[in-house]
Motif scaffolding. Structure first.
Motif, mmCIF file in Angstrom:
data_model
loop_
_atom_site.group_PDB
_atom_site.id
_atom_site.type_symbol
_atom_site.label_atom_id
_atom_site.label_comp_id
_atom_site.label_asym_id
_atom_site.label_seq_id
_atom_site.Cartn_x
_atom_site.Cartn_y
_atom_site.Cartn_z
ATOM 1 N N ARG A 10 2.808 -42.059 7.828
ATOM 2 C CA ARG A 10 1.694 -42.050 6.908
ATOM 3 C C ARG A 10 0.403 -41.536 7.508
ATOM 4 O O ARG A 10 -0.495 -41.206 6.774
ATOM 5 C CB ARG A 10 1.442 -43.449 6.375
ATOM 6 N N ASP A 11 0.259 -41.524 8.806
ATOM 7 C CA ASP A 11 -1.054 -41.199 9.353
ATOM 8 C C ASP A 11 -1.115 -39.853 10.047
ATOM 9 O O ASP A 11 -2.136 -39.514 10.608
ATOM 10 C CB ASP A 11 -1.540 -42.297 10.291
ATOM 11 N N GLY A 12 -0.064 -39.078 10.010
ATOM 12 C CA GLY A 12 -0.094 -37.771 10.628
ATOM 13 C C GLY A 12 0.104 -37.798 12.126
ATOM 14 O O GLY A 12 0.136 -36.768 12.769
ATOM 15 N N HIS A 13 0.215 -38.975 12.724
ATOM 16 C CA HIS A 13 0.449 -39.090 14.161
ATOM 17 C C HIS A 13 1.805 -39.695 14.457
ATOM 18 O O HIS A 13 2.093 -40.025 15.590
ATOM 19 C CB HIS A 13 -0.624 -39.964 14.822
ATOM 20 N N GLY A 14 2.634 -39.878 13.458
ATOM 21 C CA GLY A 14 3.947 -40.450 13.695
ATOM 22 C C GLY A 14 3.932 -41.969 13.682
ATOM 23 O O GLY A 14 4.947 -42.588 13.849
ATOM 24 N N CYS A 15 2.779 -42.581 13.496
ATOM 25 C CA CYS A 15 2.697 -44.041 13.489
ATOM 26 C C CYS A 15 2.615 -44.515 12.058
ATOM 27 O O CYS A 15 1.695 -44.172 11.343
ATOM 28 C CB CYS A 15 1.465 -44.504 14.258
ATOM 29 N N ASP A 16 3.594 -45.263 11.629
ATOM 30 C CA ASP A 16 3.633 -45.777 10.274
ATOM 31 C C ASP A 16 2.504 -46.759 10.074
ATOM 32 O O ASP A 16 2.378 -47.733 10.794
ATOM 33 C CB ASP A 16 4.983 -46.469 10.053
ATOM 34 N N ARG A 130 3.413 -50.811 15.444
ATOM 35 C CA ARG A 130 2.136 -50.454 14.799
ATOM 36 C C ARG A 130 0.969 -50.797 15.720
ATOM 37 O O ARG A 130 0.040 -50.007 15.904
ATOM 38 C CB ARG A 130 1.989 -51.174 13.465
ATOM 39 N N GLU A 131 1.014 -51.989 16.328
ATOM 40 C CA GLU A 131 -0.054 -52.389 17.250
ATOM 41 C C GLU A 131 -0.047 -51.512 18.505
ATOM 42 O O GLU A 131 -1.105 -51.142 19.021
ATOM 43 C CB GLU A 131 0.075 -53.867 17.624
ATOM 44 N N ALA A 132 1.143 -51.167 18.982
ATOM 45 C CA ALA A 132 1.231 -50.275 20.143
ATOM 46 C C ALA A 132 0.589 -48.923 19.823
ATOM 47 O O ALA A 132 -0.134 -48.361 20.659
ATOM 48 C CB ALA A 132 2.684 -50.094 20.573
ATOM 49 N N CYS A 133 0.826 -48.410 18.618
ATOM 50 C CA CYS A 133 0.195 -47.150 18.200
ATOM 51 C C CYS A 133 -1.323 -47.270 18.231
ATOM 52 O O CYS A 133 -2.018 -46.377 18.721
ATOM 53 C CB CYS A 133 0.639 -46.782 16.781
ATOM 54 N N THR A 160 12.564 -49.419 28.028
ATOM 55 C CA THR A 160 13.640 -48.675 27.375
ATOM 56 C C THR A 160 13.772 -49.103 25.912
ATOM 57 O O THR A 160 13.855 -48.258 25.013
ATOM 58 C CB THR A 160 14.978 -48.893 28.110
ATOM 59 N N ASN A 161 13.797 -50.402 25.672
ATOM 60 C CA ASN A 161 13.903 -50.899 24.307
ATOM 61 C C ASN A 161 12.678 -50.485 23.496
ATOM 62 O O ASN A 161 12.799 -50.054 22.345
ATOM 63 C CB ASN A 161 14.065 -52.423 24.298
ATOM 64 N N PHE A 162 11.501 -50.603 24.100
ATOM 65 C CA PHE A 162 10.278 -50.194 23.416
ATOM 66 C C PHE A 162 10.353 -48.725 23.008
ATOM 67 O O PHE A 162 10.063 -48.386 21.852
ATOM 68 C CB PHE A 162 9.063 -50.426 24.317
ATOM 69 N N SER A 163 10.752 -47.867 23.929
ATOM 70 C CA SER A 163 10.818 -46.434 23.625
ATOM 71 C C SER A 163 11.800 -46.150 22.498
ATOM 72 O O SER A 163 11.524 -45.336 21.607
ATOM 73 C CB SER A 163 11.206 -45.643 24.877
ATOM 74 N N SER A 164 12.924 -46.832 22.519
ATOM 75 C CA SER A 164 13.940 -46.649 21.483
ATOM 76 C C SER A 164 13.426 -47.094 20.116
ATOM 77 O O SER A 164 13.553 -46.374 19.119
ATOM 78 C CB SER A 164 15.193 -47.439 21.865
ATOM 79 N N VAL A 165 12.821 -48.260 20.062
ATOM 80 C CA VAL A 165 12.292 -48.785 18.799
ATOM 81 C C VAL A 165 11.117 -47.931 18.331
ATOM 82 O O VAL A 165 11.010 -47.598 17.149
ATOM 83 C CB VAL A 165 11.885 -50.266 18.950
ATOM 84 N N PHE A 166 10.247 -47.547 19.240
ATOM 85 C CA PHE A 166 9.087 -46.722 18.903
ATOM 86 C C PHE A 166 9.546 -45.412 18.262
ATOM 87 O O PHE A 166 9.017 -45.002 17.232
ATOM 88 C CB PHE A 166 8.275 -46.438 20.172
ATOM 89 N N LYS A 167 10.545 -44.783 18.857
ATOM 90 C CA LYS A 167 11.060 -43.516 18.322
ATOM 91 C C LYS A 167 11.679 -43.718 16.940
ATOM 92 O O LYS A 167 11.484 -42.909 16.037
ATOM 93 C CB LYS A 167 12.091 -42.928 19.296
ATOM 94 N N ARG A 168 12.414 -44.820 16.765
ATOM 95 C CA ARG A 168 13.043 -45.096 15.467
ATOM 96 C C ARG A 168 11.975 -45.315 14.394
ATOM 97 O O ARG A 168 12.097 -44.826 13.277
ATOM 98 C CB ARG A 168 13.959 -46.317 15.561
ATOM 99 N N VAL A 169 10.910 -46.023 14.720
ATOM 100 C CA VAL A 169 9.872 -46.357 13.747
ATOM 101 C C VAL A 169 8.961 -45.170 13.456
ATOM 102 O O VAL A 169 8.628 -44.904 12.306
ATOM 103 C CB VAL A 169 9.051 -47.576 14.228
ATOM 104 N N THR A 170 8.550 -44.449 14.490
ATOM 105 C CA THR A 170 7.547 -43.390 14.314
ATOM 106 C C THR A 170 8.123 -41.984 14.262
ATOM 107 O O THR A 170 7.457 -41.070 13.785
ATOM 108 C CB THR A 170 6.511 -43.415 15.455
ATOM 109 N N GLY A 171 9.309 -41.798 14.802
ATOM 110 C CA GLY A 171 9.860 -40.448 14.888
ATOM 111 C C GLY A 171 9.415 -39.709 16.140
ATOM 112 O O GLY A 171 9.791 -38.562 16.359
ATOM 113 N N LEU A 172 8.589 -40.364 16.949
ATOM 114 C CA LEU A 172 8.081 -39.769 18.188
ATOM 115 C C LEU A 172 8.351 -40.715 19.346
ATOM 116 O O LEU A 172 8.445 -41.923 19.154
ATOM 117 C CB LEU A 172 6.565 -39.554 18.099
ATOM 118 N N PRO A 174 6.885 -42.612 22.712
ATOM 119 C CA PRO A 174 5.522 -43.069 23.033
ATOM 120 C C PRO A 174 4.688 -41.986 23.730
ATOM 121 O O PRO A 174 3.505 -41.831 23.441
ATOM 122 C CB PRO A 174 5.761 -44.272 23.947
ATOM 123 N N SER A 175 5.317 -41.213 24.613
ATOM 124 C CA SER A 175 4.585 -40.146 25.310
ATOM 125 C C SER A 175 4.135 -39.052 24.346
ATOM 126 O O SER A 175 3.015 -38.534 24.470
ATOM 127 C CB SER A 175 5.456 -39.543 26.405
#
Length: 183
Positions: A10-16, A130-133, A160-172, A174-175
């Motif tokens: 929704r925000d153009g940065h991959g963060c829902d 969302r908070e991490a974003c 590792t888990n964070f990166s996996s979940v982050f990618k699933r939620v945002t499509g990107l 974290p880096s």
């Protein structure tokens, strides 16, 4: 990334943005699953019940009352997820959420499953991401933090888990998100 790319962003940065206007966590922009003719309860007759064609009058059923109660509980759950920093504790559980709501944990799970159409772990992970974003994008306050430190700060126990979940939620990754937020 365009806001209308159908990827849930929704925000153009991959963060829902997690439905900032309705706080429901739904992604269709309407706070519902957009069932044609739906009243948001999953029923299709617009009266909150499964009235059969040709019936005299639609009387709210016990099922409609349960749906309404679950919907109200789900709203309370979302309010806590939006306002209580305790959700970033790695030990935060559905039992603790239920204690905050003064409701049985099974009822909390039922509301999340039936109304939110996901499980507790998925819902919690989305709020943590969302908070991490927000933290990754806040260079003034968190610019010196590593992605791992931010992940730990929002309740993830492994990078590792964070990166996996982050990618699933945002499509990107974290880096990737970090790089986009610095542009």
């Amino acid at each position: 990334m365009a806001a209308s790319d159908n990827s849930g962003h929704r925000d153009g940065h991959g963060c829902d943005a997690m439905a900032a206007s309705d706080n429901s966590g739904h992604r269709d922009g309407h706070g519902c699953d957009a069932i044609a003719g739906s009243d948001n309860s999953g029923h299709r007759d617009g009266h909150g019940s499964d009235a059969m064609a040709g019936s005299e009058a639609a009387v709210p059923s016990a099922s409609a009352e349960v749906d309404h109660e679950l919907s109200q509980l789900y709203s309370r759950i979302i309010a806590i997820l939006n306002s209580n920093a305790e959700i970033y504790d790695p030990g935060f559980t559905v039992t603790r959420l239920a204690e905050l709501l003064d409701v049985h944990p099974r009822r909390v799970s039922q509301a999340i499953n039936d109304i939110g159409e996901k499980n507790f772990a998925t819902l919690l992970a989305e709020y943590r991401v969302r908070e991490a974003c927000r933290r990754i994008a806040d260079q003034a306050k968190y610019g010196r933090y590593t992605i791992g430190a931010i992940a730990e700060g929002v309740g993830f126990q492994s990078r590792t888990n964070f990166s996996s979940v982050f990618k699933r939620v945002t499509g990107l990754t974290p880096s990737e998100f970090l790089a986009m937020s610095r542009k």
